[in-house]
Motif scaffolding. Structure first.
Motif, PDB file in Angstrom:
ATOM      1  N   ASP A  31       0.850  -1.185   0.000  1.00  0.00           N
ATOM      2  CA  ASP A  31       0.000   0.000   0.000  1.00  0.00           C
ATOM      3  C   ASP A  31       0.888   1.238   0.000  1.00  0.00           C
ATOM      4  OD1 ASP A  31      -2.304  -1.509   0.062  1.00  0.00           O
ATOM      5  OD2 ASP A  31      -2.420  -1.508   2.253  1.00  0.00           O
ATOM      6  N   ASN A  32       0.578   2.185  -0.886  1.00  0.00           N
ATOM      7  CA  ASN A  32       1.462   3.339  -1.051  1.00  0.00           C
ATOM      8  C   ASN A  32       0.663   4.626  -1.240  1.00  0.00           C
ATOM      9  OD1 ASN A  32       3.780   4.842  -1.378  1.00  0.00           O
ATOM     10  ND2 ASN A  32       4.279   4.055  -3.403  1.00  0.00           N
ATOM     11  N   PRO A  33      -0.146   5.002  -0.236  1.00  0.00           N
ATOM     12  CA  PRO A  33      -0.971   6.207  -0.395  1.00  0.00           C
ATOM     13  C   PRO A  33      -0.156   7.484  -0.502  1.00  0.00           C
ATOM     14  CG  PRO A  33      -1.053   5.431   1.871  1.00  0.00           C
ATOM     15  CD  PRO A  33      -0.364   4.359   1.078  1.00  0.00           C
ATOM     16  N   GLY A  34       1.094   7.455  -0.006  1.00  0.00           N
ATOM     17  CA  GLY A  34       1.947   8.627  -0.094  1.00  0.00           C
ATOM     18  C   GLY A  34       2.749   8.717  -1.377  1.00  0.00           C
ATOM     19  N   ALA A  35       2.636   7.704  -2.244  1.00  0.00           N
ATOM     20  CA  ALA A  35       3.302   7.689  -3.560  1.00  0.00           C
ATOM     21  C   ALA A  35       4.802   7.913  -3.447  1.00  0.00           C
ATOM     22  CB  ALA A  35       2.667   8.731  -4.483  1.00  0.00           C
ATOM     23  N   LEU A  36       5.449   7.224  -2.501  1.00  0.00           N
ATOM     24  CA  LEU A  36       6.893   7.295  -2.333  1.00  0.00           C
ATOM     25  C   LEU A  36       7.573   6.159  -3.080  1.00  0.00           C
ATOM     26  CD1 LEU A  36       7.069   7.918   1.540  1.00  0.00           C
ATOM     27  CD2 LEU A  36       7.214   9.636  -0.276  1.00  0.00           C
ATOM     28  N   HIS A  37       8.840   6.348  -3.421  1.00  0.00           N
ATOM     29  CA  HIS A  37       9.666   5.248  -3.901  1.00  0.00           C
ATOM     30  C   HIS A  37      10.192   4.465  -2.697  1.00  0.00           C
ATOM     31  CE1 HIS A  37      10.685   7.492  -7.895  1.00  0.00           C
ATOM     32  NE2 HIS A  37       9.534   6.847  -7.962  1.00  0.00           N
ATOM     33  N   ALA A  38      10.512   3.199  -2.915  1.00  0.00           N
ATOM     34  CA  ALA A  38      11.078   2.354  -1.857  1.00  0.00           C
ATOM     35  C   ALA A  38      12.396   1.781  -2.342  1.00  0.00           C
ATOM     36  CB  ALA A  38      10.107   1.235  -1.493  1.00  0.00           C
ATOM     37  N   ARG A  39      13.491   2.170  -1.695  1.00  0.00           N
ATOM     38  CA  ARG A  39      14.811   1.631  -1.983  1.00  0.00           C
ATOM     39  C   ARG A  39      15.281   0.837  -0.764  1.00  0.00           C
ATOM     40  NH1 ARG A  39      17.791   4.202  -5.544  1.00  0.00           N
ATOM     41  NH2 ARG A  39      18.267   2.063  -6.191  1.00  0.00           N
ATOM     42  N   CYS A  40      16.192  -0.084  -0.957  1.00  0.00           N
ATOM     43  CA  CYS A  40      16.653  -0.882   0.172  1.00  0.00           C
ATOM     44  C   CYS A  40      18.070  -1.381  -0.058  1.00  0.00           C
ATOM     45  CB  CYS A  40      15.706  -2.051   0.449  1.00  0.00           C
ATOM     46  SG  CYS A  40      15.547  -3.238  -0.911  1.00  0.00           S
ATOM     47  N   TYR A  41      18.686  -1.853   1.002  1.00  0.00           N
ATOM     48  CA  TYR A  41      19.993  -2.487   0.925  1.00  0.00           C
ATOM     49  C   TYR A  41      19.983  -3.674   1.878  1.00  0.00           C
ATOM     50  CZ  TYR A  41      24.967  -3.379   0.690  1.00  0.00           C
ATOM     51  OH  TYR A  41      26.175  -3.980   0.482  1.00  0.00           O
ATOM     52  N   VAL A  42      20.194  -4.868   1.327  1.00  0.00           N
ATOM     53  CA  VAL A  42      20.227  -6.094   2.111  1.00  0.00           C
ATOM     54  C   VAL A  42      21.556  -6.781   1.820  1.00  0.00           C
ATOM     55  CG1 VAL A  42      19.124  -8.298   2.593  1.00  0.00           C
ATOM     56  CG2 VAL A  42      17.716  -6.307   1.976  1.00  0.00           C
ATOM     57  N   PRO A  43      22.462  -6.840   2.785  1.00  0.00           N
ATOM     58  CA  PRO A  43      23.765  -7.472   2.531  1.00  0.00           C
ATOM     59  C   PRO A  43      23.611  -8.920   2.097  1.00  0.00           C
ATOM     60  CG  PRO A  43      23.786  -6.245   4.600  1.00  0.00           C
ATOM     61  CD  PRO A  43      22.366  -6.281   4.141  1.00  0.00           C
ATOM     62  N   ASP A  44      24.579  -9.393   1.337  1.00  0.00           N
ATOM     63  CA  ASP A  44      24.583 -10.792   0.918  1.00  0.00           C
ATOM     64  C   ASP A  44      24.599 -11.702   2.137  1.00  0.00           C
ATOM     65  OD1 ASP A  44      24.670  -9.961  -1.714  1.00  0.00           O
ATOM     66  OD2 ASP A  44      26.858 -10.127  -1.863  1.00  0.00           O
ATOM     67  N   ASP A  45      23.867 -12.796   2.039  1.00  0.00           N
ATOM     68  CA  ASP A  45      23.859 -13.813   3.092  1.00  0.00           C
ATOM     69  C   ASP A  45      23.431 -13.252   4.447  1.00  0.00           C
ATOM     70  OD1 ASP A  45      24.873 -15.697   1.235  1.00  0.00           O
ATOM     71  OD2 ASP A  45      26.906 -14.960   1.599  1.00  0.00           O
ATOM     72  N   LEU A  46      22.515 -12.302   4.439  1.00  0.00           N
ATOM     73  CA  LEU A  46      22.023 -11.751   5.702  1.00  0.00           C
ATOM     74  C   LEU A  46      21.262 -12.827   6.463  1.00  0.00           C
ATOM     75  CD1 LEU A  46      21.732  -9.093   7.368  1.00  0.00           C
ATOM     76  CD2 LEU A  46      19.473  -8.839   6.290  1.00  0.00           C
TER      77      LEU A  46
END
Length: 353
Positions: A31-46
């Motif tokens: 759900d994105n009522p604020g119309a924001l982008h979503a970026r993320c960073y997940v290290p390898d083998d977390l």
């Protein structure tokens, strides 16, 4: 005549788009009522059960640019936790400021705060993260939106860190936002606390909060940072007098302990620092890169915040610092008066949709 937004972009070309992008997009199925982008960073083998840090950039910045400056993904690699970077769009705000002063974006279940909450739920489920170890931090407008997230969804967060930000619920229009940035018209401690307590049905326990502010900040007045401290002292029902004070290299540090003996509220006043995130990119423990609003003052707020949240308790994995693609050469900018022009422009239009 050029718009204020274009003027800011031309005066401050380093604030967006030139840093190497270590982030990836979070699949847009929330759900994105604020119309924001979503970026993320997940290290390898977390590992499953890792912590999550939500990071909110300031005006004129991108998620990738703020990560590059602050060094959060460097620490995520080193200590093993995930990162979520909600990102503002120019359709929402021409200067990429989170709309911390708009009730429609700072009311639980609505707008930008609801979008960020949905992003947290998705990334936590996708990567089997620990829902009891979710943290949030941000700079300036991102700091003010951090305060809004802690107020509207306090049950989600263990702790938050507000850098050069503003208290929740103190502005509902552009003129009011301008006044609060100047440190004018701030409510008293009781009203500040009530703004948080009235933002949700939650009645505790409350997130722990740290506040970081430069004593020479001419964009968001230091008095505003003190109002953030007062707001959370009121929420935690703590006295105005700190339990502990320290002076470290001229910087004043204050700590308030809760009934359980843990620090509930802490405040860091960085001597002589202007508007931005305090950094120390040097040495083995250094992280981040200095630049506009990313200030090398010999204090790594990123590392210190992570330490206070217990994220550095694991044995560090020493990986090489990420390489940065060289930006195309740009003509040198005049230094005299640029900061004043930018700050004036942000005051004049940076808060407008």
């Amino acid at each position: 005549m050029r718009s204020i937004s274009d003027t800011i972009a031309r005066l401050h070309p380093h604030t967006t788009g030139v840093a190497a992008d270590r982030l990836t997009d979070l699949a847009d199925v929330f759900d994105n009522p604020g119309a924001l982008h979503a970026r993320c960073y997940v290290p390898d083998d977390l590992a499953a059960g890792a912590a999550l840090v939500v990071v909110l950039h300031g005006c004129t910045q991108t998620a990738a640019g703020y990560d590059h400056g602050s060094g959060w993904s460097e620490l995520a690699d080193r200590y093993g936790f995930a990162l979520l970077f909600p990102e503002q769009t120019r359709a929402n705000n021409p200067n990429l400021c989170f709309n911390w002063f708009q009730p429609g974006d700072t009311t639980r279940g609505q707008g930008e705060v609801a979008s960020i909450c949905a992003m947290i739920e998705k990334i936590t489920a996708d990567h089997a993260l620990d829902p009891a170890r979710v943290f949030v931090t941000g700079l300036s407008a991102g700091g003010a939106m951090t305060a809004a997230m802690l107020a509207t969804y306090p049950e989600i967060f263990a702790s938050g860190a507000i850098v050069a930000g503003l208290p929740h619920g103190t502005a509902s229009s552009v003129p009011q936002a301008m006044e609060r940035m100047r440190g004018s018209g701030l409510p008293d401690r009781h009203a500040l606390a009530q703004a948080v307590r009235g933002a949700s049905a939650h009645r505790g326990p409350w997130p722990r909060v740290s506040v970081w502010h430069g004593t020479a900040d001419a964009t968001v007045a230091p008095a505003t940072g003190e109002a953030v401290v007062a707001q959370w002292l009121g929420v935690h029902d703590l006295s105005a007098g700190p339990s502990e004070t320290r002076q470290v290299d001229g910087d004043a540090q204050r700590f308030w302990h809760g009934p359980d003996g843990r620090v509930a509220v802490e405040a860091h006043a960085i001597a002589g620092m202007g508007h931005g995130t305090p950094l120390d990119p040097r040495g083995e423990d250094g992280c981040g890169t200095s630049g506009p609003f990313m200030l090398d003052v010999g204090v790594s707020s990123t590392l210190r915040i992570a330490e206070s949240w217990g994220l550095t308790d694991t044995v560090a994995v020493r990986r090489p610092r990420p390489t940065v693609a060289a930006a195309p050469a740009k003509p040198a900018l005049p230094t005299h008066g640029v900061g004043d022009v930018i700050e004036g422009a942000l005051r004049a239009a940076g808060l407008m949709r």
